[in-house]
Design a protein around this motif. Structure first.
Motif, mmCIF file in Angstrom:
data_model
loop_
_atom_site.group_PDB
_atom_site.id
_atom_site.type_symbol
_atom_site.label_atom_id
_atom_site.label_comp_id
_atom_site.label_asym_id
_atom_site.label_seq_id
_atom_site.Cartn_x
_atom_site.Cartn_y
_atom_site.Cartn_z
ATOM 1 N N VAL A 43 0.822 -1.211 0.000
ATOM 2 C CA VAL A 43 0.000 0.000 0.000
ATOM 3 C C VAL A 43 0.855 1.259 0.000
ATOM 4 N N ALA A 44 0.476 2.228 -0.858
ATOM 5 C CA ALA A 44 1.031 3.589 -0.853
ATOM 6 C C ALA A 44 2.520 3.634 -1.138
ATOM 7 N N ARG A 45 3.041 2.627 -1.836
ATOM 8 C CA ARG A 45 4.470 2.562 -2.104
ATOM 9 C C ARG A 45 4.692 2.108 -3.549
ATOM 10 N N THR A 46 5.738 2.674 -4.188
ATOM 11 C CA THR A 46 6.041 2.229 -5.546
ATOM 12 C C THR A 46 6.691 0.854 -5.547
ATOM 13 N N ALA A 47 7.379 0.492 -4.474
ATOM 14 C CA ALA A 47 7.954 -0.853 -4.363
ATOM 15 C C ALA A 47 6.888 -1.788 -3.820
ATOM 16 N N SER A 48 6.080 -2.343 -4.716
ATOM 17 C CA SER A 48 4.989 -3.226 -4.327
ATOM 18 C C SER A 48 4.862 -4.316 -5.368
ATOM 19 N N THR A 49 3.972 -5.256 -5.110
ATOM 20 C CA THR A 49 3.696 -6.318 -6.066
ATOM 21 C C THR A 49 2.198 -6.457 -6.221
ATOM 22 N N THR A 50 1.753 -7.006 -7.330
ATOM 23 C CA THR A 50 0.340 -7.291 -7.529
ATOM 24 C C THR A 50 0.026 -8.590 -6.813
ATOM 25 N N THR A 51 -0.779 -8.516 -5.756
ATOM 26 C CA THR A 51 -0.888 -9.648 -4.829
ATOM 27 C C THR A 51 -1.360 -10.930 -5.503
ATOM 28 N N ASN A 52 -2.471 -10.885 -6.218
ATOM 29 C CA ASN A 52 -3.005 -12.128 -6.776
ATOM 30 C C ASN A 52 -2.084 -12.740 -7.823
ATOM 31 N N ALA A 53 -1.258 -11.932 -8.449
ATOM 32 C CA ALA A 53 -0.345 -12.456 -9.462
ATOM 33 C C ALA A 53 0.903 -13.060 -8.846
ATOM 34 N N THR A 54 1.301 -12.568 -7.687
ATOM 35 C CA THR A 54 2.573 -13.008 -7.120
ATOM 36 C C THR A 54 2.411 -13.923 -5.908
ATOM 37 N N ILE A 55 1.350 -13.718 -5.133
ATOM 38 C CA ILE A 55 1.099 -14.606 -3.990
ATOM 39 C C ILE A 55 0.236 -15.737 -4.529
ATOM 40 N N ALA A 56 0.879 -16.678 -5.161
ATOM 41 C CA ALA A 56 0.196 -17.582 -6.079
ATOM 42 C C ALA A 56 -0.768 -18.546 -5.409
ATOM 43 N N ASP A 57 -0.359 -19.216 -4.340
ATOM 44 C CA ASP A 57 -1.213 -20.276 -3.810
ATOM 45 C C ASP A 57 -1.941 -19.876 -2.528
ATOM 46 N N GLY A 58 -1.805 -18.637 -2.112
ATOM 47 C CA GLY A 58 -2.565 -18.165 -0.960
ATOM 48 C C GLY A 58 -1.987 -18.535 0.375
ATOM 49 N N ASP A 59 -0.781 -19.101 0.422
ATOM 50 C CA ASP A 59 -0.192 -19.498 1.696
ATOM 51 C C ASP A 59 1.220 -18.946 1.895
ATOM 52 N N GLU A 60 1.624 -17.995 1.065
ATOM 53 C CA GLU A 60 2.954 -17.413 1.236
ATOM 54 C C GLU A 60 3.032 -16.529 2.470
ATOM 55 N N LYS A 61 4.281 -16.202 2.825
ATOM 56 C CA LYS A 61 4.551 -15.366 3.990
ATOM 57 C C LYS A 61 5.445 -14.203 3.560
ATOM 58 N N PRO A 62 4.908 -13.226 2.839
ATOM 59 C CA PRO A 62 5.721 -12.102 2.368
ATOM 60 C C PRO A 62 6.173 -11.217 3.523
ATOM 61 N N ALA A 63 7.361 -10.629 3.357
ATOM 62 C CA ALA A 63 7.933 -9.787 4.405
ATOM 63 C C ALA A 63 8.772 -8.688 3.771
ATOM 64 N N ALA A 64 9.081 -7.669 4.559
ATOM 65 C CA ALA A 64 9.918 -6.572 4.070
ATOM 66 C C ALA A 64 10.692 -5.970 5.225
ATOM 67 N N LEU A 65 11.964 -5.683 4.960
ATOM 68 C CA LEU A 65 12.809 -4.899 5.857
ATOM 69 C C LEU A 65 13.027 -3.550 5.179
ATOM 70 N N SER A 66 12.647 -2.475 5.846
ATOM 71 C CA SER A 66 12.603 -1.166 5.204
ATOM 72 C C SER A 66 13.307 -0.124 6.056
ATOM 73 N N VAL A 67 14.161 0.688 5.422
ATOM 74 C CA VAL A 67 14.813 1.819 6.054
ATOM 75 C C VAL A 67 14.445 3.051 5.244
ATOM 76 N N GLY A 68 13.850 4.073 5.904
ATOM 77 C CA GLY A 68 13.327 5.186 5.142
ATOM 78 C C GLY A 68 13.524 6.528 5.815
ATOM 79 N N ALA A 69 13.171 7.580 5.064
ATOM 80 C CA ALA A 69 13.250 8.953 5.563
ATOM 81 C C ALA A 69 12.037 9.722 5.048
ATOM 82 N N ILE A 70 11.482 10.588 5.908
ATOM 83 C CA ILE A 70 10.345 11.423 5.548
ATOM 84 C C ILE A 70 10.709 12.878 5.875
ATOM 85 N N TYR A 71 10.692 13.712 4.838
ATOM 86 C CA TYR A 71 10.922 15.150 5.020
ATOM 87 C C TYR A 71 9.641 15.894 4.720
#
Length: 342
Positions: free
Chosen positions: A312-340
């Motif tokens: 959500v709200a990020r350009t680094a994303s994936t289309t869920t139904n196309a990539t989370i194929a069988d409905g049982d994946e465990k997607p994760a992200a480690l993110s370091v960011g800055a907001i000005y």
């Protein structure tokens, strides 16, 4: 609609030459530049982990008010999403409106957040970041901006504020006969460190009705947040009704550093093995009033569902139904960011 700054700024400054502009507040430019570097793991195969850059709901806006009388002011705002990492266009796609305000309340016409979305904005500790609660609570078409919106907000009365937001057509342009209206409303209550609100959405376009209850409480250096929602889809036998809920906790170590975590769960009603659980932990470092650094880890577990922890709200994303194929994946992200913010 796509515009460039080259075409926008002269129009704004030209307005200053109109008679009566001296009584108006000079246009105020504001924005939020939000970027992150993310290690995203979609849990599809052994090569699913990849380093990405992301522009996260970065925005640029201009706004002003014009006092017309003792009890009436005109206000306007134009707000655009900007993509800082992919050289994308600048679109007038965020909260943009013209309105009137006074001691009688606020009236606006345009495109802007619904009262339903505002509730989630207030309590989401990972808004526009990996771990954003919308990855769970926004899956039923909630957390959006109404096009063709008409909104009225009451004055505060004993801590209570009411909002009524109606869309004549959730699509583009005008309509004469199609059933594309929608309604979003809320009641909010604030008393010192406590805030709570109840919202209701009725969407003719997607044929659903939703209820959302949210609240927060500041207790010393702690902030406690909670949200509960139900969505009823009577017109679609193929789409089960849903329930979503979550809690969050933020603790200020000092004036600059805060630790935060939140957990959200999504359930398809009357379906024992279809749900998703999102957990996120992070640390915020307020380097200066206008500049925030953060580091987050967000993890989502699917059980016959198709969600991610970072879409959500990020350009680094994936289309869920196309990539989370069988409905049982465990997607994760480690993110370091800055907001000005400016």
């Amino acid at each position: 609609m796509s515009i460039t700054l080259r075409g926008t700024l002269p129009l704004v400054f030209a307005a200053a030459t109109f008679p009566g502009f001296a009584q108006a507040q000079a246009p105020q430019f504001y924005g939020a530049l939000h970027v992150s570097i993310d290690q995203i793991d979609s849990d599809i195969d052994g090569n699913s982990s990849q380093l990405n850059t992301s522009s996260n709901a970065s925005l640029l806006g201009v706004r002003s008010t014009h006092r017309i009388g003792d009890h009436l002011s005109l206000l306007w705002q134009v707000e655009s999403t900007i993509d800082l990492v992919n050289a994308g266009s600048i679109d007038v796609d965020r909260d943009s409106f013209v309105g009137l305000t006074g001691d009688w309340g606020l009236f606006r016409v345009g495109q802007f957040d619904t009262p339903m979305k505002v509730l989630r904005n207030r309590i989401d500790l990972f808004g526009n970041q990996a771990g954003d609660a919308r990855n769970i609570v926004g899956v039923d078409g909630l957390d959006r901006r109404f096009k063709n919106g008409i909104h009225y907000r009451t004055p505060v009365f004993y801590g209570v504020t009411a909002n009524l937001h109606y869309s004549t057509n959730t699509g583009d342009n005008a309509t004469q006969s199609s059933d594309t209206q929608a309604l979003s409303s809320s009641l909010e209550y604030r008393n010192g460190n406590f805030w709570a609100a109840l919202a209701y959405d009725d969407d003719s376009t997607n044929d659903f009705k939703s209820y959302r209850l949210a609240g927060l409480y500041n207790l010393g250096d702690f902030r406690i947040t909670a949200l509960y929602q139900e969505t009823d889809k009577p017109g679609s036998a193929a789409s089960a009704d849903t329930t979503a809920y979550g809690i969050g906790l933020r603790y200020k170590l000092n004036d600059k550093v805060a630790l935060k975590t939140q957990y959200y769960r999504y359930e398809l009603d009357d379906t024992d093995d279809s749900n998703a659980e999102l957990a996120a932990v992070g640390v915020d470092y307020q380097y200066a009033p206008a500049l925030l650094f953060y580091a987050n880890y967000a993890f989502l577990e699917n059980d016959n569902t198709y969600r991610t922890a970072y879409n959500v709200a990020r350009t680094a994303s994936t289309t869920t139904n196309a990539t989370i194929a069988d409905g049982d994946e465990k997607p994760a992200a480690l993110s370091v960011g800055a907001i000005y913010r400016f």
